[in-house]
Design a protein around this motif. Structure first.
Motif, short mmCIF file in Angstrom:
data_model
loop_
_atom_site.label_atom_id
_atom_site.label_comp_id
_atom_site.label_asym_id
_atom_site.label_seq_id
_atom_site.Cartn_x
_atom_site.Cartn_y
_atom_site.Cartn_z
N SER A 96 -2.42 -5.03 -9.64
CA SER A 96 -2.14 -3.63 -9.33
C SER A 96 -2.60 -3.34 -7.92
CB SER A 96 -2.91 -2.72 -10.27
OG SER A 96 -2.29 -2.72 -11.53
N MET A 97 -1.76 -2.66 -7.19
CA MET A 97 -2.18 -2.27 -5.87
C MET A 97 -1.91 -0.79 -5.64
SD MET A 97 0.56 -4.93 -4.37
CE MET A 97 -0.04 -4.95 -2.73
N ALA A 98 -2.69 -0.23 -4.73
CA ALA A 98 -2.47 1.15 -4.31
C ALA A 98 -2.30 1.09 -2.80
CB ALA A 98 -3.65 2.03 -4.69
N GLU A 99 -1.13 1.44 -2.35
CA GLU A 99 -0.87 1.31 -0.92
C GLU A 99 -0.45 2.64 -0.34
OE1 GLU A 99 0.35 -3.05 0.21
OE2 GLU A 99 1.98 -2.14 -0.93
N ALA A 100 -0.83 2.84 0.92
CA ALA A 100 -0.39 4.03 1.64
C ALA A 100 0.17 3.57 2.96
CB ALA A 100 -1.57 4.97 1.86
N GLU A 101 1.28 4.16 3.34
CA GLU A 101 1.86 3.88 4.65
C GLU A 101 1.88 5.21 5.39
OE1 GLU A 101 2.50 0.72 5.24
OE2 GLU A 101 2.26 0.14 3.14
N ILE A 102 1.04 5.31 6.41
CA ILE A 102 0.96 6.56 7.15
C ILE A 102 1.69 6.36 8.47
CG2 ILE A 102 -0.59 8.42 7.83
CD1 ILE A 102 -1.27 7.46 5.06
N PHE A 103 2.74 7.13 8.67
CA PHE A 103 3.59 6.95 9.85
C PHE A 103 3.13 7.86 10.98
CE2 PHE A 103 6.09 5.82 6.14
CZ PHE A 103 6.55 4.56 6.51
N PHE A 104 2.95 7.23 12.15
CA PHE A 104 2.44 7.95 13.32
C PHE A 104 3.36 7.79 14.50
CE2 PHE A 104 -1.43 7.56 10.92
CZ PHE A 104 -2.13 8.70 11.26
N ASP A 105 3.29 8.77 15.38
CA ASP A 105 3.86 8.61 16.71
C ASP A 105 2.92 7.65 17.45
OD1 ASP A 105 4.43 8.82 19.41
OD2 ASP A 105 4.98 10.94 19.25
N PRO A 106 3.43 6.54 17.96
CA PRO A 106 2.53 5.56 18.59
C PRO A 106 1.76 6.13 19.77
CG PRO A 106 4.85 4.99 18.94
CD PRO A 106 4.82 6.07 17.92
N GLU A 107 2.26 7.24 20.32
CA GLU A 107 1.53 7.83 21.44
C GLU A 107 0.43 8.77 20.98
OE1 GLU A 107 4.29 9.60 24.13
OE2 GLU A 107 5.23 7.67 24.60
N ASN A 108 0.36 9.00 19.69
CA ASN A 108 -0.65 9.94 19.20
C ASN A 108 -1.19 9.50 17.84
OD1 ASN A 108 -2.26 12.06 18.56
ND2 ASN A 108 -0.60 13.54 18.31
N LYS A 109 -2.22 8.68 17.88
CA LYS A 109 -2.82 8.24 16.61
C LYS A 109 -4.09 9.01 16.31
CE LYS A 109 -0.56 3.76 16.44
NZ LYS A 109 -0.67 2.30 16.58
N SER A 110 -4.06 10.30 16.61
CA SER A 110 -5.18 11.15 16.21
C SER A 110 -4.93 11.61 14.78
CB SER A 110 -5.28 12.36 17.15
OG SER A 110 -4.11 13.13 17.04
N HIS A 111 -5.96 12.14 14.16
CA HIS A 111 -5.79 12.63 12.79
C HIS A 111 -6.33 14.04 12.66
CE1 HIS A 111 -5.84 12.97 8.46
NE2 HIS A 111 -5.09 11.89 8.40
N GLU A 112 -5.53 14.88 12.03
CA GLU A 112 -5.84 16.30 11.87
C GLU A 112 -7.24 16.54 11.30
OE1 GLU A 112 -3.03 18.07 9.27
OE2 GLU A 112 -3.43 20.11 9.98
N LEU A 113 -7.65 15.69 10.37
CA LEU A 113 -8.92 15.93 9.68
C LEU A 113 -10.08 15.17 10.31
CD1 LEU A 113 -7.62 15.73 5.99
CD2 LEU A 113 -8.12 17.78 7.33
N PHE A 114 -9.80 14.50 11.41
CA PHE A 114 -10.85 13.65 12.00
C PHE A 114 -12.11 14.42 12.36
CE2 PHE A 114 -12.99 11.43 15.47
CZ PHE A 114 -13.13 10.17 14.93
#
Length: 552
Positions: free
Chosen positions: A202-220
């Motif tokens: 069993s796996m749990a995977e997430a793929e989070i798609f970003f603009d390569p020019e902006n890898k900031s995160h809203e909740l950081f």
RNA sequence: GCGGAUAUGAUCUAGUGGUUAUGAUAGUGGCUUCCCAAGCCACUUACUCGGGUUCAAAUCCCGGUAUCCGCACCA
């Protein structure tokens, strides 16, 4: 016979219904396990904790795609070519062999195939037609005219192949994340590490798609002071997310944020912080498409540091692969503040002239004309159709100047992928929470799981099996379950034995009805960790337990 | 995949070419006003599979399968 922790855990797991070896009555098969009643509950609790983080805290979307996956998908992703061994078939013996198994020690597989020196170990006949065989489980779709397919080796491809639809669903805004929990399959050569290496897992995977020019995160910013347990293959350190990103230890905010998520989930689930770390992949360890990868590792007494979660920056590798292979538009759009107006020349074919003139070739000519660069048109225009050069007269087309509105730049999103091996985490949870002591010269064990993870929350017992007590206890048990609290009712054997059974599966609370309850309407809550007892009015027991369950 | 070892109830284990195959733990039912695996009674569950040798095989031989250890392989 000396038992190590693994043996003890697996014995407890089998005895108490967490894990069973699959197909045991037919001899079993390495790499497959059944989840028993307790294991299923524990797994569900872990997966729901995971969802709490990935769907609620970080508002991603969850999908579910087939485990059977078309050949073309895994060809494009590189799995078909990477998971292979060269194999030959003996037509006499009707057997297949891995080339590397049956050749002399002093030659390589390539040499043996090139020199045609492969022979059947059974009948000695000469074998050729070496062909690669994949280590993925293969199957066919349909009967008769079939299409090749595999059981998926990861859930991620199902997310990538639906990217264009999901991007639209997400209102064409980045970043957005898609998650999937499900089974993956790998036909491991020799899976000898119990639930750590399974063929169906069993796996749990997430793929989070970003603009390569902006890898900031809203909740950081909200969580940047949290400290992460890092190991860079040389030093272990406990360092704040902010500092790790500032100093370039972790490449970007997004990566750091998903490391934080991972650490929080694992520690909430009951992982021992002393047996937890993130290990950075060394450069020569990185897959060719990955920029940076951190593994969450959990320490196991038998297996050492076990990779349970991989958090990789996979850049644009997979989407690019599917764009190339499927010709599907999987680009995202980086909008300009103001749409740009671009004026350019364009060739517009006149079909009312082209049609009668060129008949069935008109369609091809139209396409070719339209694809020409209108700024640099040769004169006269010559178009090659079926090895025939055709001159296109001026009256067949117009050159128009058109004005287009361009809303932004197209690009292929980058993806950050946290990928969890659920079964591995689960095994480590059992190990980290396994506690034993000697009690009256007998080994006594408990699972000190966090109450939120415990498969059963409350054991409900009559002190002795007397009808009057049983009646009250059964009613109380029913009330718990009506309040969504999982219970086990038990009136068999001595009270100590029943407590012991509950301790073994990690049940945090037991509630006992005794003869005094008949007079004072109070029952006893017994705490798993302290074994302390507390008298509580029977009307308040549900509320009290609920409060205590919500504490952590 | 190669080499070695192993295979007896749910678990651990005894056993010998020959009557009904040990014992313990766990489990189930019963008795006991019983708060930390208590006691007593009763009960349930096993020789990895296939072939061979033999009057007779759980035991000896061959093969399959699985597990464990080493090697190799390995997101």
């Amino acid at each position: 016979m000396t038992l190590d922790t693994y043996d003890k855990i697996m014995m407890l797991a089998k005895r108490r219904g967490f894990l069973y070896p699959s197909f045991e009555i037919y001899g079993g098969s390495a790499g497959f396990y059944d989840y028993g009643p307790m294991g299923t509950r524990l797994k569900e609790n872990l997966e729901n904790l995971w969802r709490k983080y990935y769907l609620l805290k970080d508002a991603n979307i969850e999908i579910s795609t087939p485990t059977i996956t078309l050949y073309d998908v895994l060809k494009a992703s590189g799995h078909v070519d990477e998971f292979t061994d060269l194999t030959v078939d003996c037509k006499q013996c009707q057997t297949s062999f891995k080339v590397e198994d049956i050749i002399d020690e002093n030659q390589t597989v390539e040499e043996a195939v090139a020199n045609d020196t492969v022979t059947c170990p059974d009948c000695g006949s000469k074998l050729s037609d070496a062909h690669p065989v994949n280590l993925m489980f293969s199957t066919e779709i349909g009967i008769g005219k079939t299409r090749d397919a595999f059981l998926r080796p990861e859930t991620a491809q199902g997310i990538f192949t639906g990217f264009h639809l999901l991007y639209r669903y997400a209102r064409e805004k980045l970043p957005f994340g898609v998650v999937q929990l499900g089974k993956g399959y790998r036909n491991e050569v020799s899976p000898r590490q119990g639930p750590i290496r399974m063929r169906e897992f069993s796996m749990a995977e997430a793929e989070i798609f970003f603009d390569p020019e902006n890898k900031s995160h809203e909740l950081f910013n909200e969580v940047k002071n949290h400290k992460l347990y890092l190991f860079d293959n040389v030093n272990e350190m406990k360092i704040s997310m902010e500092k790790a990103v500032d100093e370039g230890i972790i490449n970007n905010q997004a990566l750091a944020f998903y490391m934080y998520m991972t650490q929080s989930i694992l520690l909430d689930a009951g992982v021992d912080p002393k047996k937890f770390r993130f290990r950075k992949h060394a450069d020569d360890e990185l897959a060719h498409y990955a920029k940076e990868c951190w593994d969450a590792e959990l320490f196991s007494e038998r297996f050492g540091w076990v990779e349970c979660v991989g958090i990789a920056d996979r850049s644009a590798y997979d989407l690019n692969a599917h764009i190339t292979a499927s010709k599907t538009d999987m680009y995202a759009l980086r909008r300009y503040d103001e749409p740009k107006r671009i004026t350019k020349k364009q060739i517009v074919p006149k079909m009312n002239v082209l049609g009668p003139e060129f008949k069935q070739r008109a369609g091809i000519i139209k396409e070719k004309l339209e694809s020409m660069d209108a700024e640099n048109i040769p004169y006269p225009i010559t178009i090659k159709v079926n090895n025939e050069h055709i001159n296109i007269p001026d009256n067949c087309y117009d050159i128009e100047e058109i004005t287009e509105t361009v809303p932004g730049d197209k690009f292929v999103p980058h993806v950050i992928e946290p990928s969890y091996g659920i079964d591995r985490v689960l095994y480590c949870l059992l190990e980290h929470n396994y506690y034993e002591e000697t009690k009256n010269d007998e080994l006594y064990h408990k699972l000190l799981l966090p109450p939120s993870m415990a498969p059963v929350k409350v054991g409900v017992f009559p002190l002795i099996s007397d009808e009057k007590l049983i009646k009250i206890a059964k009613k109380l048990d029913k009330t718990f379950r009506e309040n969504d609290i999982f219970t086990t009712y038990d009136d068999g054997g001595s009270i100590g034995r029943r407590y012991a059974r509950m301790d073994e599966i990690g049940t945090p609370f037991c509630v006992t009805v005794d003869f005094e309850s008949l007079d004072d309407n109070e029952v006893t809550i017994r705490n798993r960790d302290t074994t302390e007892q507390q008298r509580v009015p029977i009307d308040e027991v549900i509320k009290q337990i609920k409060n205590q369950l919500e504490k952590k």
